[in-house]
Design a protein around this motif. Structure first.
Motif, mmCIF file in Angstrom:
data_model
loop_
_atom_site.group_PDB
_atom_site.id
_atom_site.type_symbol
_atom_site.label_atom_id
_atom_site.label_comp_id
_atom_site.label_asym_id
_atom_site.label_seq_id
_atom_site.Cartn_x
_atom_site.Cartn_y
_atom_site.Cartn_z
ATOM 1 N N VAL A 4 0.959 -1.160 -0.031
ATOM 2 C CA VAL A 4 -0.026 -0.030 -0.063
ATOM 3 C C VAL A 4 0.954 1.297 -0.061
ATOM 4 N N PHE A 5 0.847 1.934 -0.982
ATOM 5 C CA PHE A 5 1.638 3.220 -1.006
ATOM 6 C C PHE A 5 0.806 4.513 -0.597
ATOM 7 N N THR A 6 1.486 4.966 0.391
ATOM 8 C CA THR A 6 0.970 6.217 0.933
ATOM 9 C C THR A 6 1.823 7.351 0.808
ATOM 10 N N LYS A 7 1.322 8.738 0.537
ATOM 11 C CA LYS A 7 2.084 9.882 0.528
ATOM 12 C C LYS A 7 3.003 10.122 1.577
ATOM 13 N N ASP A 8 2.577 10.130 2.625
ATOM 14 C CA ASP A 8 3.711 10.500 3.810
ATOM 15 C C ASP A 8 3.396 9.766 4.818
ATOM 16 N N LEU A 15 -3.661 5.027 8.024
ATOM 17 C CA LEU A 15 -4.147 3.974 7.617
ATOM 18 C C LEU A 15 -3.802 2.749 8.161
ATOM 19 N N ALA A 16 -2.677 2.659 9.015
ATOM 20 C CA ALA A 16 -2.205 1.616 9.868
ATOM 21 C C ALA A 16 -3.210 1.468 11.065
ATOM 22 N N ALA A 17 -3.621 2.538 11.653
ATOM 23 C CA ALA A 17 -4.620 2.799 12.633
ATOM 24 C C ALA A 17 -5.941 2.337 12.441
ATOM 25 N N GLN A 18 -6.358 2.615 11.163
ATOM 26 C CA GLN A 18 -7.763 2.424 10.671
ATOM 27 C C GLN A 18 -7.724 0.738 10.579
ATOM 28 N N LEU A 19 -6.557 0.227 10.004
ATOM 29 C CA LEU A 19 -6.737 -1.197 9.777
ATOM 30 C C LEU A 19 -6.729 -1.954 11.138
ATOM 31 N N VAL A 20 -6.109 -1.642 12.244
ATOM 32 C CA VAL A 20 -6.318 -2.100 13.251
ATOM 33 C C VAL A 20 -7.494 -2.072 13.964
ATOM 34 N N ALA A 21 -8.034 -0.829 14.074
ATOM 35 C CA ALA A 21 -9.244 -0.487 14.568
ATOM 36 C C ALA A 21 -10.612 -1.243 13.708
ATOM 37 N N ALA A 191 1.665 -15.634 12.824
ATOM 38 C CA ALA A 191 0.418 -14.425 12.775
ATOM 39 C C ALA A 191 -0.394 -14.692 11.853
ATOM 40 N N ARG A 192 -1.754 -14.473 11.934
ATOM 41 C CA ARG A 192 -2.773 -14.690 10.774
ATOM 42 C C ARG A 192 -2.699 -13.972 9.800
ATOM 43 N N GLU A 193 -2.189 -12.456 9.992
ATOM 44 C CA GLU A 193 -1.918 -11.228 9.140
ATOM 45 C C GLU A 193 -0.921 -10.546 9.723
ATOM 46 N N CYS A 194 0.076 -10.115 8.774
ATOM 47 C CA CYS A 194 1.385 -9.385 9.308
ATOM 48 C C CYS A 194 1.158 -7.976 8.204
ATOM 49 N N VAL A 195 1.424 -6.835 9.093
ATOM 50 C CA VAL A 195 1.539 -5.535 8.436
ATOM 51 C C VAL A 195 2.724 -4.968 8.853
ATOM 52 N N LEU A 196 3.601 -4.565 7.714
ATOM 53 C CA LEU A 196 5.030 -4.044 7.918
ATOM 54 C C LEU A 196 4.788 -2.538 7.466
ATOM 55 N N LEU A 197 5.385 -1.765 8.231
ATOM 56 C CA LEU A 197 5.271 -0.359 8.218
ATOM 57 C C LEU A 197 6.783 0.179 7.888
ATOM 58 N N ALA A 198 6.738 0.999 6.900
ATOM 59 C CA ALA A 198 8.289 1.634 6.660
ATOM 60 C C ALA A 198 7.860 3.059 5.906
ATOM 61 N N SER A 199 8.931 4.013 6.642
ATOM 62 C CA SER A 199 8.625 5.373 6.366
ATOM 63 C C SER A 199 10.008 5.859 6.325
ATOM 64 N N GLY A 200 10.314 6.855 5.286
ATOM 65 C CA GLY A 200 11.561 7.709 5.092
ATOM 66 C C GLY A 200 12.493 6.997 4.046
ATOM 67 N N THR A 201 13.526 7.897 3.635
ATOM 68 C CA THR A 201 14.422 7.486 2.510
ATOM 69 C C THR A 201 15.316 6.252 3.240
ATOM 70 N N ALA A 202 15.651 6.559 4.343
ATOM 71 C CA ALA A 202 16.692 5.475 4.932
ATOM 72 C C ALA A 202 16.168 4.144 5.036
ATOM 73 N N THR A 231 0.665 -7.090 4.451
ATOM 74 C CA THR A 231 0.276 -6.138 3.831
ATOM 75 C C THR A 231 1.782 -5.093 4.231
ATOM 76 N N ILE A 232 2.426 -4.607 3.232
ATOM 77 C CA ILE A 232 3.301 -3.597 3.435
ATOM 78 C C ILE A 232 2.842 -2.183 3.168
ATOM 79 N N ILE A 233 2.884 -1.288 4.323
ATOM 80 C CA ILE A 233 2.325 0.232 3.945
ATOM 81 C C ILE A 233 3.631 1.128 4.029
ATOM 82 N N VAL A 234 3.997 1.651 2.900
ATOM 83 C CA VAL A 234 5.215 2.350 2.923
ATOM 84 C C VAL A 234 4.695 3.939 2.342
ATOM 85 N N ASP A 235 5.632 4.731 2.971
ATOM 86 C CA ASP A 235 5.299 6.297 2.306
ATOM 87 C C ASP A 235 6.101 6.339 0.992
#
Ligand code: PGA
Length: 249
Positions: A4-8, A15-21, A191-202, A231-235
């Motif tokens: 999932v591509f996000t702008k920032d 998005l991550a919080a909404q998914l958990v909610a 885990a039945r579902e994994c959600v990985l978050l990654a932000s920033g150029t590093a 699901t991978i959520i990246v900015d």
């Protein structure tokens, strides 16, 4: 695997919080795997907002944290226990009995780690596991070389991880613990579902290597390619080297 591509960072966090909610609404007794580090902080802030707006109820959920430094007391300001209390738990109505964070002070690590795995099983496994990623491809504190069948255990931290985390210890590399307790690759993949978050150029380079390269112990996060519900959520910054995938979506 879904990317999932996000702008920032803000959009990623929301998005991550909404998914958990959404998961908690569907299953109020959810078992949630949690991560620390700077990346999920925005998600925790959004979850706290949802709680304050009475849109989410944490009363019946159970949480398992991925990892903890060895040797830090729970109220040490850089312990992951302290992090979780300050960033999340003390702002919501979670039942303290349902919070599990590895004990970095355990005197019997082998028995303790087996018990941690057992606690997860006792709650019928983790429904959704939130993950960050280290620049060396670690998930939890599963550093390069972590085998696919690894479970909760004590590990030595990589020099790159120690260096990256020194920013939380006033830049003092010597103050960063050299070991941690971490859930293993097998514990995470269960885990039945994994959600990985990654932000920033590093994170751009490791995101590209992890999700477009071959699956290998050298990049532990690459094992997630095998997970049926990941699901991978990246900015934009973290996704900047995934251009070919982005343009084909
Ligand atoms: P970070 O750490 O969110 O602080 O970048 C991620 C990790 O090391 O897993």
């Amino acid at each position: 695997m879904k990317i999932v591509f996000t702008k920032d960072y803000q959009e990623l966090s929301l998005l991550a919080a909404q998914l958990v909610a959404q998961h908690i609404k569907e299953k109020p007794t959810l078992t949630l795997g949690l991560a620390t580090g700077s990346t999920p902080i925005g998600m925790y802030q959004e979850l706290v907002k949802l709680f304050k707006n009475q849109e989410i109820d944490f009363q019946h959920i159970t949480t398992f944290n991925l990892d903890e430094y060895v040797g830090l007391v729970p109220d040490h300001k850089q312990s992951y226990n302290f992090f979780m209390q300050k960033k999340f738990f003390e702002h919501v109505n979670i039942n303290k009995k349902n919070i599990f964070i590895p004990d970095g002070l355990t005197q019997k690590p082998t028995e303790y780690c087996a018990q941690y795995e057992q606690e997860i099983k006792n709650r019928d496994g983790i429904d959704i596991q939130i993950l960050g990623i280290g620049r060396d491809g670690h998930i939890g504190f599963n550093e390069p070389g972590s085998p696919i069948n690894s479970s909760t255990r004590v590990v030595n931290l990589d020099q790159l991880t120690i260096q990256d985390n020194a920013r939380f210890f006033d830049g003092n590399i010597n103050a960063v613990p050299k070991q941690a307790i971490t859930m293993g690759i097998a514990s995470i993949l269960a885990a039945r579902e994994c959600v990985l978050l990654a932000s920033g150029t590093a994170k751009a380079k490791i995101i590209e290597r992890t999700f477009t390269g071959t699956i290998s112990e050298n990049i532990p996060a690459s094992f997630l390619q095998m997970h049926p519900q990941c699901t991978i959520i990246v900015d934009q910054a973290a996704a900047s080297l995934l251009k070919s995938i982005q343009s084909s979506q």
